[in-house]
Write an enzyme that holds these catalytic residues in place. Structure first.
Site, PDB file in Angstrom:
ATOM      1  N   ASN A   8     -93.935 -93.602 -57.450  1.00  0.00           N
ATOM      2  CA  ASN A   8     -94.056 -93.165 -56.058  1.00  0.00           C
ATOM      3  C   ASN A   8     -92.782 -92.387 -55.715  1.00  0.00           C
ATOM      4  O   ASN A   8     -91.728 -92.980 -55.508  1.00  0.00           O
ATOM      5  CB  ASN A   8     -94.215 -94.395 -55.154  1.00  0.00           C
ATOM      6  CG  ASN A   8     -94.231 -94.036 -53.678  1.00  0.00           C
ATOM      7  OD1 ASN A   8     -94.310 -92.863 -53.318  1.00  0.00           O
ATOM      8  ND2 ASN A   8     -94.149 -95.041 -52.819  1.00  0.00           N
ATOM      9  N   LYS A  10     -92.099 -90.813 -53.126  1.00  0.00           N
ATOM     10  CA  LYS A  10     -91.777 -90.876 -51.695  1.00  0.00           C
ATOM     11  C   LYS A  10     -91.444 -89.472 -51.160  1.00  0.00           C
ATOM     12  O   LYS A  10     -92.131 -88.532 -51.508  1.00  0.00           O
ATOM     13  CB  LYS A  10     -90.653 -91.887 -51.452  1.00  0.00           C
ATOM     14  CG  LYS A  10     -90.996 -93.258 -52.064  1.00  0.00           C
ATOM     15  CD  LYS A  10     -90.092 -94.355 -51.627  1.00  0.00           C
ATOM     16  CE  LYS A  10     -90.544 -95.663 -52.251  1.00  0.00           C
ATOM     17  NZ  LYS A  10     -89.788 -96.814 -51.808  1.00  0.00           N
ATOM     18  N   HIS A  96     -98.672 -98.710 -48.114  1.00  0.00           N
ATOM     19  CA  HIS A  96     -97.284 -98.935 -48.554  1.00  0.00           C
ATOM     20  C   HIS A  96     -96.475 -99.489 -47.380  1.00  0.00           C
ATOM     21  O   HIS A  96     -96.711 -99.098 -46.230  1.00  0.00           O
ATOM     22  CB  HIS A  96     -96.675 -97.625 -49.068  1.00  0.00           C
ATOM     23  CG  HIS A  96     -95.348 -97.855 -49.724  1.00  0.00           C
ATOM     24  ND1 HIS A  96     -94.187 -97.964 -48.998  1.00  0.00           N
ATOM     25  CD2 HIS A  96     -95.013 -98.045 -51.027  1.00  0.00           C
ATOM     26  CE1 HIS A  96     -93.180 -98.198 -49.843  1.00  0.00           C
ATOM     27  NE2 HIS A  96     -93.659 -98.246 -51.076  1.00  0.00           N
ATOM     28  N   GLU A  98     -93.665 -98.812 -46.289  1.00  0.00           N
ATOM     29  CA  GLU A  98     -93.006 -97.783 -45.461  1.00  0.00           C
ATOM     30  C   GLU A  98     -93.997 -97.136 -44.493  1.00  0.00           C
ATOM     31  O   GLU A  98     -93.623 -96.724 -43.396  1.00  0.00           O
ATOM     32  CB  GLU A  98     -92.317 -96.748 -46.368  1.00  0.00           C
ATOM     33  CG  GLU A  98     -91.047 -97.342 -46.980  1.00  0.00           C
ATOM     34  CD  GLU A  98     -90.656 -96.774 -48.333  1.00  0.00           C
ATOM     35  OE1 GLU A  98     -91.179 -95.720 -48.735  1.00  0.00           O
ATOM     36  OE2 GLU A  98     -89.815 -97.417 -49.004  1.00  0.00           O
ATOM     37  N   GLU A 168     -95.910-105.960 -53.607  1.00  0.00           N
ATOM     38  CA  GLU A 168     -94.588-105.388 -53.322  1.00  0.00           C
ATOM     39  C   GLU A 168     -93.888-106.217 -52.249  1.00  0.00           C
ATOM     40  O   GLU A 168     -94.048-105.939 -51.051  1.00  0.00           O
ATOM     41  CB  GLU A 168     -94.738-103.962 -52.813  1.00  0.00           C
ATOM     42  CG  GLU A 168     -95.332-103.007 -53.813  1.00  0.00           C
ATOM     43  CD  GLU A 168     -94.719-101.625 -53.662  1.00  0.00           C
ATOM     44  OE1 GLU A 168     -94.124-101.157 -54.625  1.00  0.00           O
ATOM     45  OE2 GLU A 168     -94.803-101.053 -52.554  1.00  0.00           O
ATOM     46  N   GLY A 174     -86.257-100.979 -52.504  1.00  0.00           N
ATOM     47  CA  GLY A 174     -85.040-100.220 -52.211  1.00  0.00           C
ATOM     48  C   GLY A 174     -83.792-101.067 -52.100  1.00  0.00           C
ATOM     49  O   GLY A 174     -82.790-100.633 -51.528  1.00  0.00           O
ATOM     50  N   SER A 214     -87.897-102.277 -56.623  1.00  0.00           N
ATOM     51  CA  SER A 214     -86.670-102.219 -57.434  1.00  0.00           C
ATOM     52  C   SER A 214     -86.920-102.389 -58.934  1.00  0.00           C
ATOM     53  O   SER A 214     -86.138-103.033 -59.633  1.00  0.00           O
ATOM     54  CB  SER A 214     -85.653-103.254 -56.949  1.00  0.00           C
ATOM     55  OG  SER A 214     -85.225-102.926 -55.644  1.00  0.00           O
TER      56      SER A 214
HETATM   57  P1  PGA Z   1     -88.107 -98.918 -55.198  1.00  0.00           P
HETATM   58  O1  PGA Z   1     -89.436 -98.639 -54.370  1.00  0.00           O
HETATM   59  O2  PGA Z   1     -88.512 -98.978 -56.652  1.00  0.00           O
HETATM   60  O3  PGA Z   1     -87.205 -97.795 -54.887  1.00  0.00           O
HETATM   61  O4  PGA Z   1     -87.581-100.257 -54.749  1.00  0.00           O
HETATM   62  C1  PGA Z   1     -90.601 -99.305 -54.731  1.00  0.00           C
HETATM   63  C2  PGA Z   1     -91.749 -98.951 -53.828  1.00  0.00           C
HETATM   64  O5  PGA Z   1     -91.526 -98.653 -52.653  1.00  0.00           O
HETATM   65  O6  PGA Z   1     -92.887 -98.966 -54.284  1.00  0.00           O
END
Ligand code: PGA
Length: 254
Positions: A8, A10, A96, A98, A168, A174, A214
């Site tokens: 992803n 983003k 997601h 976010e 998740e 993050g 992460s």
């Molecule tokens: P990250 O994001 O690997 O940067 O922690 C994971 C995600 O949002 O799917």
């Protein structure tokens, strides 16, 4: 069951030039490699989907990061599943954290998006996960159960087989904090139970459950291979095509 390494990206890369550079380096990484049991999927920003189309020639599938639930009409700023299909998306990330945070997406909207994607034969990757507060209060089981049920309640059994779920934990996204293998295993069991409840045990068994938050090559053993997850959803590390392909080789060989 097939496994999935989903990158992803983003809100990256930030220019057409960088998008093309990313595609070039992903194709170079994939040159001469094919993973029979592991699919690499990459989800760029929508405006660059076209520029990413050639990743398919390297055996990598294209995904979108979001979709709207209507096919067309007066919905300013939205993109329909038909449009995504037209530009080559075979997967779409839905719900997601976010999106749930910044676009205030609700459980029922996530459900509508899942059904819209399935209508167009795009495979939804449905994200579920608890916040740190919910975990501290011991509510993660309730949260996962509620999110899975709302996302898949009105999906028929045949269509449901095209769904992918990603666990998740929001506190792991993050942050460089990851759960231990037992916690991932437990979350997987809760998700599987909720899937069984809405779709029946036979269908639930066939739905891949990924881990996200992460993930790096150095932690994929703990969060994916050890607890028997069906792949990973990768944020920051997916900005490095080499890391994505390395993870695919590790999962494939496990
Ligand atoms: P990250 O994001 O690997 O940067 O922690 C994971 C995600 O949002 O799917």
């Amino acid at each position: 069951m097939k496994r999935y390494i989903v990158g992803n990206l983003k809100m990256n890369p930030v220019s057409s030039h960088d998008a093309e550079r990313y595609v070039g380096s992903l194709l170079a990484e994939m040159s001469g490699k094919r993973f029979g049991e592991t699919e690499i999927v990459v989800a760029p920003p929508l405006v660059y989907l076209d520029r990413f189309a050639s990743v398919e020639t390297g055996g990598v599938a294209l995904a979108a990061q979001d979709v709207f639930w209507e096919d067309e009409g007066p919905y300013t700023g939205q993109i329909s599943p038909k449009m995504l299909r037209d530009v080559g998306a075979r997967y779409v990330i839905v719900g997601h954290s976010e999106r749930r945070t910044y676009a205030h997406e609700t459980d029922s909207e996530v459900g509508a998006k899942v059904r819209a994607a399935l209508r167009e034969h795009i495979r939804p990757i449905v994200c579920v996960g608890e916040t740190a507060e919910e975990r501290d209060e011991g509510l993660e089981g309730d949260v996962l159960g509620r999110q899975v049920t709302a996302a898949l309640r009105d999906v028929g059994p045949t269509e449901a087989e095209r769904v992918i779920v990603a666990y998740e934990p929001r506190w792991a996204i993050g942050t460089d904090r990851i759960p231990d293998s037992d916690a991932v295993l437990e979350a997987r069991a809760v998700i599987r139970r909720a899937l069984s409840f809405v779709l029946g045990a036979a269908v639930a068994e066939r739905i891949p459950i990924l881990y996200g938050g992460s993930v790096q090559a150095s932690s994929i053993g703990q969060v994916c291979i050890g607890p028997g997850m069906d792949g990973v959803l990768v944020g920051r590390e997916s900005l490095h095509p080499h890391a994505l392909v390395t993870m695919a080789a590790m999962v494939e060989g496990a």
